[in-house]
Design a protein around this motif. Structure first.
Motif, PDB file in Angstrom:
ATOM      1  N   PHE A 166       3.349   3.432  -8.708  1.00  0.00           N
ATOM      2  CA  PHE A 166       2.921   2.567  -9.848  1.00  0.00           C
ATOM      3  C   PHE A 166       1.954   3.341 -10.205  1.00  0.00           C
ATOM      4  CE2 PHE A 166       3.982  -1.714  -7.297  1.00  0.00           C
ATOM      5  CZ  PHE A 166       4.774  -2.142  -8.251  1.00  0.00           C
ATOM      6  N   LEU A 167       1.204   4.311  -9.325  1.00  0.00           N
ATOM      7  CA  LEU A 167       0.747   5.118 -10.742  1.00  0.00           C
ATOM      8  C   LEU A 167       1.655   6.596 -11.461  1.00  0.00           C
ATOM      9  CD1 LEU A 167      -2.106   6.378 -10.489  1.00  0.00           C
ATOM     10  CD2 LEU A 167      -1.516   7.634  -8.329  1.00  0.00           C
ATOM     11  N   HIS A 168       3.010   7.024 -10.460  1.00  0.00           N
ATOM     12  CA  HIS A 168       3.890   7.923 -11.229  1.00  0.00           C
ATOM     13  C   HIS A 168       4.078   7.281 -12.482  1.00  0.00           C
ATOM     14  CE1 HIS A 168       6.966  10.764 -10.894  1.00  0.00           C
ATOM     15  NE2 HIS A 168       7.188  10.463 -11.633  1.00  0.00           N
ATOM     16  N   LEU A 169       4.490   5.670 -12.936  1.00  0.00           N
ATOM     17  CA  LEU A 169       5.052   5.178 -13.886  1.00  0.00           C
ATOM     18  C   LEU A 169       3.775   5.220 -14.620  1.00  0.00           C
ATOM     19  CD1 LEU A 169       6.997   2.079 -11.990  1.00  0.00           C
ATOM     20  CD2 LEU A 169       8.289   4.552 -13.811  1.00  0.00           C
ATOM     21  N   SER A 170       3.191   4.640 -14.291  1.00  0.00           N
ATOM     22  CA  SER A 170       1.448   4.149 -15.310  1.00  0.00           C
ATOM     23  C   SER A 170       1.257   5.712 -15.375  1.00  0.00           C
ATOM     24  CB  SER A 170       0.174   4.026 -15.028  1.00  0.00           C
ATOM     25  OG  SER A 170      -0.073   3.211 -14.193  1.00  0.00           O
ATOM     26  N   LEU A 171       0.575   6.796 -15.147  1.00  0.00           N
ATOM     27  CA  LEU A 171       0.654   8.407 -15.693  1.00  0.00           C
ATOM     28  C   LEU A 171       1.976   8.477 -16.658  1.00  0.00           C
ATOM     29  CD1 LEU A 171      -0.504  10.623 -11.765  1.00  0.00           C
ATOM     30  CD2 LEU A 171      -2.156   9.298 -14.242  1.00  0.00           C
ATOM     31  N   HIS A 172       2.927   8.202 -16.271  1.00  0.00           N
ATOM     32  CA  HIS A 172       4.001   8.212 -17.792  1.00  0.00           C
ATOM     33  C   HIS A 172       3.294   8.018 -18.632  1.00  0.00           C
ATOM     34  CE1 HIS A 172       7.574  10.654 -16.228  1.00  0.00           C
ATOM     35  NE2 HIS A 172       7.698  10.820 -15.478  1.00  0.00           N
ATOM     36  N   LEU A 173       3.095   6.461 -18.853  1.00  0.00           N
ATOM     37  CA  LEU A 173       2.670   5.605 -19.670  1.00  0.00           C
ATOM     38  C   LEU A 173       1.536   6.294 -20.566  1.00  0.00           C
ATOM     39  CD1 LEU A 173       3.892   2.931 -21.329  1.00  0.00           C
ATOM     40  CD2 LEU A 173       2.111   1.991 -19.373  1.00  0.00           C
TER      41      LEU A 173
ATOM     42  N   GLU B 163       0.958  -0.960  -0.153  1.00  0.00           N
ATOM     43  CA  GLU B 163      -0.158   0.291   0.207  1.00  0.00           C
ATOM     44  C   GLU B 163       0.902   1.617   0.013  1.00  0.00           C
ATOM     45  OE1 GLU B 163      -3.179   0.038  -0.463  1.00  0.00           O
ATOM     46  OE2 GLU B 163      -3.214  -2.048  -0.312  1.00  0.00           O
ATOM     47  N   PHE B 164       0.745   2.452  -0.442  1.00  0.00           N
ATOM     48  CA  PHE B 164       1.314   3.380  -0.980  1.00  0.00           C
ATOM     49  C   PHE B 164      -0.006   4.514  -0.262  1.00  0.00           C
ATOM     50  CE2 PHE B 164       3.577   0.472  -3.604  1.00  0.00           C
ATOM     51  CZ  PHE B 164       4.479   0.826  -3.717  1.00  0.00           C
ATOM     52  N   SER B 165      -0.052   5.011   0.707  1.00  0.00           N
ATOM     53  CA  SER B 165      -0.572   6.114   0.998  1.00  0.00           C
ATOM     54  C   SER B 165      -0.451   7.448   1.210  1.00  0.00           C
ATOM     55  CB  SER B 165      -0.771   5.769   2.427  1.00  0.00           C
ATOM     56  OG  SER B 165      -1.798   6.698   2.904  1.00  0.00           O
ATOM     57  N   PRO B 166      -0.879   8.427   0.672  1.00  0.00           N
ATOM     58  CA  PRO B 166      -0.571   9.726   0.389  1.00  0.00           C
ATOM     59  C   PRO B 166      -0.619  10.263   2.020  1.00  0.00           C
ATOM     60  CG  PRO B 166      -2.524   9.603  -1.034  1.00  0.00           C
ATOM     61  CD  PRO B 166      -1.869   7.919  -0.724  1.00  0.00           C
ATOM     62  N   ASP B 167      -1.469   9.504   2.699  1.00  0.00           N
ATOM     63  CA  ASP B 167      -1.598  10.120   3.687  1.00  0.00           C
ATOM     64  C   ASP B 167       0.190  10.136   4.468  1.00  0.00           C
ATOM     65  OD1 ASP B 167      -3.792  10.789   3.575  1.00  0.00           O
ATOM     66  OD2 ASP B 167      -5.145   8.570   4.211  1.00  0.00           O
ATOM     67  N   ASP B 168       0.319   9.051   4.292  1.00  0.00           N
ATOM     68  CA  ASP B 168       1.826   8.966   4.901  1.00  0.00           C
ATOM     69  C   ASP B 168       2.971   9.868   3.959  1.00  0.00           C
ATOM     70  OD1 ASP B 168       0.755   7.008   6.740  1.00  0.00           O
ATOM     71  OD2 ASP B 168       0.853   5.530   5.568  1.00  0.00           O
ATOM     72  N   GLY B 169       2.553  10.520   3.283  1.00  0.00           N
ATOM     73  CA  GLY B 169       4.131  11.002   2.235  1.00  0.00           C
ATOM     74  C   GLY B 169       4.253  10.290   1.482  1.00  0.00           C
TER      75      GLY B 169
END
Length: 141
Positions: free
Chosen positions: A67-74, A56-62
């Motif tokens: 995977f989201l970052h790479l997906s947006l790049h793609l 899990e990668f929580s934005p609440d934890d900073g």
């Protein structure tokens, strides 16, 4: 429409990276993914961890979700390849000239795309291509 699950997306990036290191043949999409991954050495150890699929990668934890970052790049690379929305290729070229670096420019485009997707989800509406393009153009000065 292709609508992969979270696990399918994560497995795609992990498999592409593994295939690259094993000198196996890559599909066009995997090759594009590997090029993007290569620009992000901070994600390499995570992509080599088989347990990353369930992490899990929580934005609440900073935390940034790699995977989201790479997906947006793609997604951006796909948009550029077909100039969709119309004018995105020129807007990104202008932004790249302004920033002097393609990767830095793409990160700004990524911010615009993330904002566009967020607004679409919040408003329960399709993504606003015109607003997205305008965001990219504003960043290019």
């Amino acid at each position: 429409m292709f609508n992969p699950s979270r696990e399918q997306v994560r497995n795609f990036f992990i498999a592409a990276w593994r295939k690259q290191h094993a000198s196996e043949a890559l599909t066009a999409m995997e090759s594009m993914a590997v090029d993007i991954i290569s620009l992000h050495p901070e994600y390499h150890p995570m992509l080599e961890d088989p347990e990353a699929v369930a992490r899990e990668f929580s934005p609440d934890d900073g935390q940034v979700n790699p995977f989201l970052h790479l997906s947006l790049h793609l997604a951006i690379e796909e948009q550029l390849s077909i100039d969709q929305p119309p004018g995105i290729r020129a807007a990104v070229a202008t932004l790249q000239l302004a920033r002097g670096n393609r990767h830095d420019a793409l990160h700004e485009v990524l911010e615009c795309l993330g904002e566009t997707v967020f607004n679409a989800q919040r408003n329960n509406a399709p993504p606003d291509g015109a607003a997205y393009l305008e965001c990219v153009r504003r960043r290019g000065g």
